[in-house]
Each structure stands twice: as structure tokens, then as C-alpha cells.
Design an enzyme around this catalytic site. Sequence first.
Site: not given
Length: 337
Positions: A254, A263, A250
Amino acid sequence: MSIGQLMKHRKLGLSDEQAVEMYTYMQKARKFDERGFVLQRSGKIAFHVSGIGQEVAQVAAAFALEKGKDYFLPYYRDYGFVLSVGMTMKELMLSVFAKAEDPNSGGRQMPGHFGHKKLNIVTGSSPVTTQVPHAVGIALSAKMKKQDFVAFATFGEGSSNQGDFHEGCNFAGVHKLPVILMCENNQYAISVPIHKQVAGSIAERANGYGFPGVKVDGNDALEVYRVMKEARERAVRGEGPTLIEAVMYRISPHSTSDDDMLYRTKDEVEENRGKDGIPKYRQYLVDCGLWSDEQEAELLERIKQEVNEATQYADQAPYPKPEDTLLHVYGNEGEVR
């Protein structure tokens, strides 16, 4: 590269036209997704969930299925998939703007919760992985009715740890149902990396339920198509389910509410951007003599116009009326259910 390697799509049963069409849907999904971020950041829409980096596997999977016959239960990043099976750019835009004409839910559901009765896209709910047992139930009906359609569900790797996934797999394996389950392993369940989610291989989990599990490079369009085509052929022959783990990354956060730099690092994202399957597939078409810079420019201009027109239409379309809130939630007296 040999001629045989260059024309792999023909060996898989895809025409030159279909091979090029796959690329157009990859770009359509990417440009819609990019517009979604712009619209949210400019205050036009409230929320956008992204699938940038996952389009290749989504489009390839769609081309291996039979539109108008099979049933589809996509998850919330599957713009490439739903566009490929028949949803329009305008319909997707109506969804993110939460307008009354939205075919998914009439503007009453979050973006990415696809549903389109005419296209056999079954409405998903917000709790992740509930689409897996639903797909298994649809596949059971195909077996009971002795019909040769399949049910296809997608989900993220984080979802593969949910009880719904395992219960669905067990039931499908026991009854050898015509269902295909594809995990879009994008390496992150929101902020949790794969090594903190899954011990072992997702594809190998299928062994415990008595059917094949296949791991495939989700950035390789033709490999995903091959695996999907074989899975569908198995299903309609009565040989049961297949679990496919398509490994990808990805590239985007998100969603628009996520700060992915908390992160992961920019270097990690850029490294994986270099593995993006869309430019790789474009180069394959160029090497085959099926694509050129002129065609690329024309395509991108056409998609830009389509995105602009869909955005303008959805922006001006009416919102649902307050009295429509409970529409289709309760059955009317005497209504056949």
C-alpha cells in the site's frame, strides 16, 4: 492473431504514435514509482504511496479524455494518469521531496495529493472519496454553462463504500451530469481484501442511481480506453454519468509504511505479477510491428536519465519557508475569492 485484432488501437481512433506514447507513460509511471521506494528506504524522502500494477488503466483513461478542457480529480496512486495529462517527472519528484516548487501544494501536502491549475487537476484532500462530490459539482457547472467538458474522478474500491461516493452518484444520476467515475479496484483497501469490503459488484451499483456501470479488465489498455471513450461521448451528448470499475491488482505494498506480507502471500503477489498489463501491452505493440527490443532499451535508458535528473533537481531544491505555512490558506484583505 488476425490483422484486425492486432490493429485494435486504430479501430478505436488511436494512431500508431499514440499507441506507442501510451506505453511510454506506463513505463514512466512505473519507473517513478520504483524510484519512490528507493528514495524512502534510503532516507531521502519520508513517505511514498505506490500504484504499481495500476498504471495501464490510468494511462488509457487519460488518453480518452481531452487535455486542456476536461477536469481531473485523481486519487493518490494516479502517477500514470497525471503524467499522461501533462505533469512532469520533475514536478512529481518535487512533491515527494516536499519542496517549495512543488506545483501540487508547495511542499505542504503528502505525496500523491495532486493539484495543477494549468492542467485542470483539482487538488485532492486526505480523506478518501471527497473528490467524487467535487467532480460532480464541476460537472454541474458544465451543464449549467452549457459547456462540453467532462469531470473525471478516480478512487479505490474501498472508497466506494463511503458516503461521499453514494451521495455524488445520486446527485449525478438525478441531474444527468457529465461526470465519469472510475474505480481502480486493486483488490485491497490497504489490508482489507475485496471480499470483505464489497457485497456484489461495484459497477452494478450504478444501476441504483440511474446510469450505466461498466466492469472492465484494468490490465487491458485498449479495453479501458474504449470504455472511457464511450463514457466521454455519452457525457458530452448530455446522456449523463458513467461508473467504470477497472479491475486490477496492486502489486506493491500500500505504501512504504505497509508490510503487505501480513495480509497476503508472496505466491499471490507473484501470480498477479504475471498478469501485469504493461508487458502485455508491450507485446501487443511488438506483434503490431510498432516496437522492438532496441526501442525498449532506448526508452528505458531515456526514462532512467529523466528520473535521475528529476531526483537530483528535487533533492537540491529548497524547502518551503516556515512563514509560508499559511500561504493560500486565508484570503488577503480585498482579494477576490
